[in-house]
Design an enzyme around this catalytic site. Structure first.
Site, mmCIF file in Angstrom:
data_model
loop_
_atom_site.group_PDB
_atom_site.id
_atom_site.type_symbol
_atom_site.label_atom_id
_atom_site.label_comp_id
_atom_site.label_asym_id
_atom_site.label_seq_id
_atom_site.Cartn_x
_atom_site.Cartn_y
_atom_site.Cartn_z
ATOM 1 N N GLY A 158 0.808 -1.288 -0.054
ATOM 2 C CA GLY A 158 0.098 0.031 -0.005
ATOM 3 C C GLY A 158 1.004 1.207 0.081
ATOM 4 N N ASN A 190 -7.016 5.213 9.516
ATOM 5 C CA ASN A 190 -6.592 4.078 10.264
ATOM 6 C C ASN A 190 -6.496 4.347 11.824
ATOM 7 O OD1 ASN A 190 -4.303 5.644 8.968
ATOM 8 N ND2 ASN A 190 -3.092 4.475 10.479
ATOM 9 N N GLN A 246 -7.501 1.097 4.457
ATOM 10 C CA GLN A 246 -8.243 0.527 5.460
ATOM 11 C C GLN A 246 -9.673 0.276 4.821
ATOM 12 O OE1 GLN A 246 -7.652 -0.525 8.083
ATOM 13 N NE2 GLN A 246 -5.451 -0.223 8.075
ATOM 14 N N SER A 288 -4.102 -2.647 -0.059
ATOM 15 C CA SER A 288 -3.308 -3.417 0.327
ATOM 16 C C SER A 288 -3.758 -4.589 0.937
ATOM 17 C CB SER A 288 -2.331 -2.853 1.733
ATOM 18 O OG SER A 288 -1.279 -3.683 2.047
ATOM 19 N N ALA A 289 -3.079 -5.820 0.500
ATOM 20 C CA ALA A 289 -3.685 -7.189 0.794
ATOM 21 C C ALA A 289 -3.579 -7.648 2.438
ATOM 22 C CB ALA A 289 -2.982 -8.286 -0.106
ATOM 23 N N HIS A 290 -2.579 -7.268 2.906
ATOM 24 C CA HIS A 290 -2.295 -7.749 4.383
ATOM 25 C C HIS A 290 -3.299 -7.075 5.343
ATOM 26 C CE1 HIS A 290 0.051 -4.916 6.790
ATOM 27 N NE2 HIS A 290 0.204 -4.424 5.371
ATOM 28 N N THR A 305 9.708 -8.418 -11.577
ATOM 29 C CA THR A 305 8.968 -9.675 -11.780
ATOM 30 C C THR A 305 7.951 -9.749 -10.737
ATOM 31 O OG1 THR A 305 11.066 -10.848 -12.637
ATOM 32 C CG2 THR A 305 9.378 -12.001 -11.753
ATOM 33 N N CYS A 344 2.909 2.113 13.003
ATOM 34 C CA CYS A 344 4.201 2.772 12.467
ATOM 35 C C CYS A 344 4.931 3.679 13.265
ATOM 36 C CB CYS A 344 3.927 3.003 11.061
ATOM 37 S SG CYS A 344 2.842 2.157 9.935
HETATM 38 C C1 LIG Z 1 -1.308 0.025 6.460
HETATM 39 C C2 LIG Z 1 -1.667 1.359 5.610
HETATM 40 C C3 LIG Z 1 -0.880 1.757 4.713
HETATM 41 C C4 LIG Z 1 0.489 0.841 4.430
HETATM 42 O O1 LIG Z 1 0.113 -0.221 3.724
HETATM 43 P P1 LIG Z 1 1.388 -1.274 3.615
HETATM 44 O O2 LIG Z 1 1.069 -2.344 2.540
HETATM 45 O O3 LIG Z 1 1.691 -1.568 4.812
HETATM 46 O O4 LIG Z 1 2.591 -0.446 2.952
HETATM 47 C C5 LIG Z 1 -1.216 2.963 3.950
HETATM 48 N N1 LIG Z 1 -2.446 3.487 4.383
HETATM 49 C C6 LIG Z 1 -2.920 3.125 5.348
HETATM 50 C C7 LIG Z 1 -4.183 4.116 5.558
HETATM 51 C C8 LIG Z 1 -2.725 1.982 6.012
HETATM 52 O O5 LIG Z 1 -3.787 1.696 7.062
#
Ligand SMILES: *Cc1c(COP(=O)(O)O)cnc(C)c1O
Length: 396
Positions: A70, A152, A180, A200-202, A238, A330
């Site tokens: 993300g 977030n 989010q 972001s996938a995680h 890749t 973070c």
């Molecule tokens: C977690 C997050 C990101 C960063 O995403 P990553 O895939 O962990 O680099 C960016 N913006 C928001 C609002 C997030 O919660």
């Protein structure tokens, strides 16, 4: 009891997602850029995932570009757009004071290195950006408006569709960090007039290290990662095929259970909020008020407790098996108060006292009851030892 209430920091990769990913680590290892037929499996897998992500947003698959995170999607949107706009003499970026550091630190970089002029819009006490403020900040130098979909730390859902309509009318590209939001809300990039969107996938039960940028057809920000011709020549390196496959699966599963999850999460959220307000005197709910549940991420709970530090509460909760956060994963390494809570107008001591619980698929009703039982005792005990709390009581 192990209670994980930090789903906004990250989520576990779901078993179905992991299962879909597995073959792409081993038997289907082909490089999608190769010409032989074996590599076609990898190519097809990526295109399937692109379709899954696009469908969830009402986008066209050709508008989805996979990235390494993300954060990378945010960097690409901002740097790529501002660098491109420079040629046309535009050097102004509009964003907010409550963005994730992936946006804020990129904006600071652009200011320092490219001389970009950055407007950081304020927010109100609940974290809402004013559409009128966005309108008034736009000048003929404005190259991009970047405003997060949902915050977030405090869960505030911004008026994205209105901002999108305004930017479309003014012909200014609109980017939103939906990392989010994309894990909890229904998003329609067309109806909402969104030009660029980061995911972001995680954060949605997919693997770490894979994200995506939605880029509306016709938009061509400068590239951010230079090299080979992957992702139609827009993002080199890749492909992380297993990660991309996992992202696609996670997105499809998320979409299929969106309404149900929203209902379950928000009911638990409101129970926890109401219970803490009732059981802990002088507890302050940060973000949208309890009555504005549809304007808060369905899984977000953020409180400040006068007289106690959030960090202390985290350790006490950890001793009881509860994983929570003070806000942003973070920034938990630094002792600075949260920039989001300061922007909401909280005093430094209150911004230090914040505690965030974020619910998700690992949450149960029993866990909500457990937190409601444990936290009031913890706060009361810490307050007994707190000179700040004593001072506060005297000052009233
Ligand atoms: C977690 C997050 C990101 C960063 O995403 P990553 O895939 O962990 O680099 C960016 N913006 C928001 C609002 C997030 O919660």
């Amino acid at each position: 009891m192990f209670v994980y209430m930090d789903h906004t920091a990250t989520t576990p990769t779901s078993p179905e997602v992991l299962k879909a990913m597995m073959p792409y680590f081993s038997e289907n290892f082909g490089n999608p850029s190769s010409v032989y037929s074996f590599s076609r499996k990898s190519r097809a897998a990526i295109e399937k995932a692109r379709g899954q992500v696009a469908a969830a947003l009402n986008a066209d698959p050709s508008e989805i570009f996979f990235t390494g995170s993300g954060t990378e999607a945010d960097n690409w949107a901002l740097k790529g757009t501002l660098e491109k706009a420079k040629i046309a003499g535009k050097n102004h970026l509009i964003t907010t004071q409550i963005e994730h550091h992936a946006i804020l630190h990129t904006a600071e970089y652009l200011k320092k290195v490219e001389g970009v002029e950055v407007t950081y819009l304020p927010v109100d006490a609940e974290g809402f950006v004013s559409v009128e403020d966005v309108k008034n900040a736009i000048t003929d130098k404005t190259a991009l408006v970047s405003i997060m979909f949902a915050n977030n730390e405090v869960g505030t859902i911004e008026p994205v569709a209105e901002i999108g309509a305004l930017c479309r009318e003014k012909k200014i590209p609109f980017h939103t960090d939906a990392v989010q939001a994309a894990a909890h809300l229904d998003i329609d990039v067309k109806a909402m007039n969104i030009d660029m969107l980061s995911m972001s996938a995680h954060k949605m039960y997919g693997p770490k290290g894979v994200g995506a940028l939605y880029l509306r057809k016709g938009l061509r920000p400068e590239n951010f990662v230079h090299g080979g011709a992957q992702e139609k020549g827009r993002r080199a390196s890749t492909e992380n095929i297993a990660g991309i496959v996992g992202f696609g699966e996670a997105m499809e599963i998320f979409k299929s259970r969106l309404e149900e999850d929203k209902k379950i999460n928000s009911a638990r959220r409101d129970k926890l909020i109401a219970g803490l307000l009732q059981k802990i005197p002088h507890a302050k709910l940060n973000g949208p008020e309890l009555s504005k549940g549809d304007k808060r991420l369905p899984n977000n709970i953020n409180f400040s407790f006068i007289g106690v530090e959030g960090e202390t509460l985290l350790l006490d909760l950890d001793a009881k098996g509860i994983s929570a956060s003070t806000g942003s994963a973070c920034s938990s390494e630094s002792l600075d108060p949260s920039h989001v809570l300061l922007a909401l107008g909280l005093k430094h001591e209150m911004a230090h006292g914040s505690l965030r619980f974020t619910l998700g698929r690992l949450t149960t009703d029993e866990q909500i009851d457990y937190v409601l039982e444990v936290l009031p005792e913890i706060v009361a005990r810490r307050r007994e030892m707190s000179p700040l709390w004593e001072e506060y009581l005297k000052s009233r």
